[in-house]
Design a protein around this motif. Structure first.
Motif, PDB file in Angstrom:
ATOM      1  N   ARG B 143       0.843  -1.202   0.000  1.00  0.00           N
ATOM      2  CA  ARG B 143       0.000   0.000   0.000  1.00  0.00           C
ATOM      3  C   ARG B 143       0.876   1.250   0.000  1.00  0.00           C
ATOM      4  N   ARG B 144       0.241   2.398  -0.279  1.00  0.00           N
ATOM      5  CA  ARG B 144       1.013   3.612  -0.530  1.00  0.00           C
ATOM      6  C   ARG B 144       1.887   4.075   0.632  1.00  0.00           C
ATOM      7  N   ALA B 145       1.373   3.921   1.852  1.00  0.00           N
ATOM      8  CA  ALA B 145       2.132   4.432   3.000  1.00  0.00           C
ATOM      9  C   ALA B 145       3.477   3.717   3.161  1.00  0.00           C
ATOM     10  N   THR B 147       5.724   2.850   0.955  1.00  0.00           N
ATOM     11  CA  THR B 147       6.818   3.438   0.171  1.00  0.00           C
ATOM     12  C   THR B 147       6.930   4.938   0.433  1.00  0.00           C
ATOM     13  N   LEU B 148       6.313   5.396   1.507  1.00  0.00           N
ATOM     14  CA  LEU B 148       6.292   6.830   1.786  1.00  0.00           C
ATOM     15  C   LEU B 148       6.942   7.174   3.119  1.00  0.00           C
ATOM     16  N   VAL B 149       6.585   6.429   4.161  1.00  0.00           N
ATOM     17  CA  VAL B 149       7.019   6.822   5.504  1.00  0.00           C
ATOM     18  C   VAL B 149       8.464   6.400   5.820  1.00  0.00           C
TER      19      VAL B 149
END
Ligand code: SF4
Lengths: 535, 217
Positions: B143-145, B147-149
């Motif tokens: 899910r997107r989070a 590869t973000l946090v």
């Protein structure tokens, strides 16, 4: 160009949100007063010209970004084809906007988002405030030692939420709206206003940013480290830490959209820092405010705009992050998604067959970066969230031509043409400025007629306006006049400054540093200096 | 009239001059969609352009991938890594055999993600001309989070996923949106800002380090 003057019955942009001045403000208060009450451009420009630091900052930044953009665009041998495609796709969309909007709504709804429609700023703010309150209904408000935590939202940088002054509407409802883009935090914490589409704090330098962070961050959350220096890397690091706690607890995110794809119901946000991705991904509720002109017919059209926008905007082959989402996705990102489709004067602009071309704007800011007037005075002189060449058209279009500032904006240009040459969607900005000048003159005539005994142009406008209006109503006359200025400058031996110029340029070229070689007119100097704009 | 009806009526009134024909006939768009901009040197260009964003790219054959992932994480002193559920089992096995703490997305909450050093994912499409990686967040990308946090993202992309330019890439990713309504994230280098005096700073909110492994057999 034929000048068609039609008084539309469709309303202009609505009044701004009420300012909350009370003792319990949650966020830093912006400067007092409403933008629409700003002084006319010449007065404001003179004020801004007296800020030498700002002028230095702007000159430096604009020179850098123009060079970068030119390099980035030169890499593509089909740039002109892309511009033509961008223009045509936007024209197609605008000419059939009603059907594309209905299609967009249908697909957004099918994807699980809830669509709301807002006629004006007040209605949009009412809807947004209601949605935020609902989403935060079971939130506990508590003190964490640094401030009140609870009723707050995190925001992706968005022009349209500035246009409706959403932050102030939320503040009035007791909700703190936090900007998360680095430049926007600098502006928000600095009790300031944005001055550029893309880099809203471009009028500030690193030393000023450091001072703002040291003075303000601690009041609203994690303080800046006391030994913070003015290295951009460290300033960005302080912002990262300050915002991280806000991201980690945010329940509601608010965004705009660069594009809204009708045939899939997909919204697209283009950004650099990842703050956008944080706001779009971490909260449980996402509210996206989208101007009705943001629609694109098909997902395939993104291949054109995702080439045009980054190269024109940040002057990069591609911006670091682009997010696309098509309704909520179970287990990934917000569970609830709302989309507010906003008119706020756009349908009125659309009704003007000439003026509607301005609605193609994708807010890339390339026209600001090449504008000699913008570079000298900066964004604040325009009294609008939309500064620069396109702002001088859009602002009076959206707000109407009744206030002093809105009447002066179409004259805030030398009509040098650089803005058209760089515009990725080929908006004929100089022609539209001339057209808007005529609209201003017409609206004043109409006003004078409705108030007998009041002489035309008796509202504090310089008397020179009549002559200036005639001259500026036609770009060929303007060109001839400025050429004359170059010549007389040479004859008089004032070799290194541009001047005297007709109004409104005379208001700010007077003894200001606009160096030009004496043999050249302003236009030809500009053409040479700016490398002829786009290819 | 409610707001929707009123806005649509205003727009229809505004557009009285427009003939009632199909939009394609009214405004023809002279653009050839889905076009490749080159057929040769695509991979080399992809590597060059990704590196231009100060991201690292290493080439590997499929057998070398697990080793390359562990190497990259160790070089950045990573202690913990989150892995999406659908990641290639041989990559996971190599990580589990390493010193690095492997975390599964059970799902992890924001605070847990914030204390995780890195993430390893596959990819969906790459565009050479712009050095862009597209994720459509299927199970091998998470899910997107994810590869973000975390502060480091190791992204493994196969040579056959790399196309010439944005138009080809949009064409490839379109079915994910049209058929599956998946979210899409386009990544070009690490997080960056130019907001202070237009001087570029890498790493603001997204991962500060992007490490790409290009798989070529
Ligand atoms: S008018 Fe054109 S150049 Fe200016 S911001 Fe809009 S799209 Fe960009």
């Amino acid at each position: 160009m034929t000048l068609v003057h039609r008084q539309s019955t469709i309303p202009v942009a609505g009044p701004p949100a009420p300012r909350y001045e009370g003792p319990n403000r949650r966020t830093p208060a912006p400067p007092a007063g409403e933008l629409v009450d700003s002084p006319g451009f010449p007065t404001a420009a003179r004020r801004e010209l007296d800020l030498p630091v700002q002028r230095g900052n702007l000159h430096q930044a604009m020179t850098t970004i123009r060079t970068k953009r030119q390099q980035c665009v030169s890499e593509l041998d089909h740039w002109e084809e892309l511009r033509l495609a961008g223009e045509a796709i936007k024209n197609r969309t605008l000419r059939h906007l009603d059907s594309y909007l209905v299609q967009l709504e249908e697909n957004l709804t099918a994807a699980g988002a809830t669509v709301h429609w807002a006629r004006d700023a007040a209605e949009a703010n009412r809807i947004i405030t209601g949605l935020v309150k609902e989403a935060l209904a079971d939130e506990e408000v508590h003190y964490d030692g640094t401030g009140v935590v609870g009723d707050e939202v995190v925001k992706v940088k968005s022009m349209v939420t500035q246009e409706i002054d959403m932050n102030e509407a939320l503040e009035a409802a007791g909700v703190a709206a936090w900007e998360t883009d680095l430049a926007e935090i600098i502006v928000q914490l600095g009790h300031d206003r944005p001055s550029h589409f893309l880099v809203p704090a471009i009028h500030r330098n690193r030393a000023e940013v450091r001072e703002i962070f040291l003075a303000e961050m601690g009041t609203y959350g994690k303080p800046a480290p006391p030994d913070l220096d003015s290295e951009p890397r460290n300033l960005a690091g302080a912002a990262r830490l300050h915002l991280r706690e806000k991201f980690l607890r945010a329940k509601v995110g608010i965004s705009g959209a660069n594009f809204a794809v009708a045939d899939t119901g997909t919204l697209v946000v283009v950004e650099s820092e990842g703050n956008g991705r944080m706001c779009l991904t971490l909260p449980q509720t996402l509210i996206s405010v989208v101007g009705v002109e943001k629609v694109l017919p098909t997902f395939d059209d993104l291949e054109v705009f995702l080439q045009l926008l980054p190269r024109s905007s940040t002057a990069e082959r591609m911006n670091p992050y682009t997010s696309m989402w098509t309704g909520p996705t179970g287990g990934d990102g917000p569970e609830k998604m709302h989309v507010v489709l906003l008119d706020n004067g756009r349908s009125r602009v659309l009704a003007d067959r000439i003026g509607r071309e301005a609605l193609r704007c994708i807010r890339c800011s390339a026209c600001l970066n090449v504008c000699p007037v913008y570079e000298k005075v900066g964004g604040h002189a325009y009294g609008s969230v939309y500064p620069g060449p396109i702002g001088s058209i859009l602002t009076p279009q959206l707000r109407g031509t009744t206030s002093a500032v809105d009447r002066s904006l179409p004259f805030a240009s030398s009509l040098c043409g650089a803005c058209f040459e760089v515009c990725p969607v080929r908006i004929p900005i100089p022609e539209l400025l001339v057209y808007m000048r005529n609209q201003v003159v017409e609206s004043k005539k109409a006003e004078a007629k409705s108030k007998p005994g009041m002489p035309f142009l008796a509202h504090g406008e310089p008397a020179a306006m009549t002559g200036a209006a005639w001259m500026m109503a036609d770009s060929r006359r303007w060109s001839a006049a400025t050429k004359g200025v170059g010549l007389s400058g040479r004859i008089l031996g004032k070799a290194d400054h541009l001047g005297p110029m007709p109004w409104p340029l005379s208001k700010w070229t007077n003894a200001r540093d606009v160096p030009i070689p004496p043999q050249e007119s302003f236009r030809s100097w500009y053409k040479r200096e700016r490398g002829g704009g786009s290819r | 009239m409610n707001a929707r009806e009123e806005i649509l009526t205003r727009i229809r009134t505004a557009l009285q001059d427009v003939p009632e024909v199909a939009p394609e006939v009214d405004v023809p768009v002279e653009w050839e969609y889905h076009r490749a901009t080159r057929t040769e040197g695509v991979l080399d260009l992809f590597v060059e352009r990704v590196e231009d964003y100060k991201a690292a790219v290493v080439r590997a054959n499929s057998g070398e991938v697990p080793g390359r992932i562990v190497e990259a994480l160790n070089a950045h002193d990573v202690h913990s890594v989150v892995l999406p559920a659908g990641l290639d089992p041989t990559w996971r096995a190599a990580l589990e055999a390493s010193e690095i703490e492997v975390r599964d997305d059970t799902p992890l909450d924001r605070a847990q993600l914030d204390t995780t050093d890195a993430v390893v994912t596959a990819a969906c499409v790459g565009a050479a001309e712009t050095g862009t990686i597209f994720l459509d967040h299927r199970p091998d990308q998470g899910r997107r989070a994810l590869t973000l946090v975390p502060d480091m993202h190791v992204c493994v992309i196969r040579a056959d996923q790399v196309v010439s330019d944005v138009p080809e890439a949009i064409t490839r990713v379109a079915p994910s949106v049209r058929e599956n309504q998946l979210p899409v994230t386009m990544i070009s280098g690490g997080s960056a800002t130019s907001d202070i005096e237009l001087s570029r700073v890498e790493g603001v909110h997204g991962p500060r380090t992007l490490h790409v492994v290009l798989v070529q057999d």
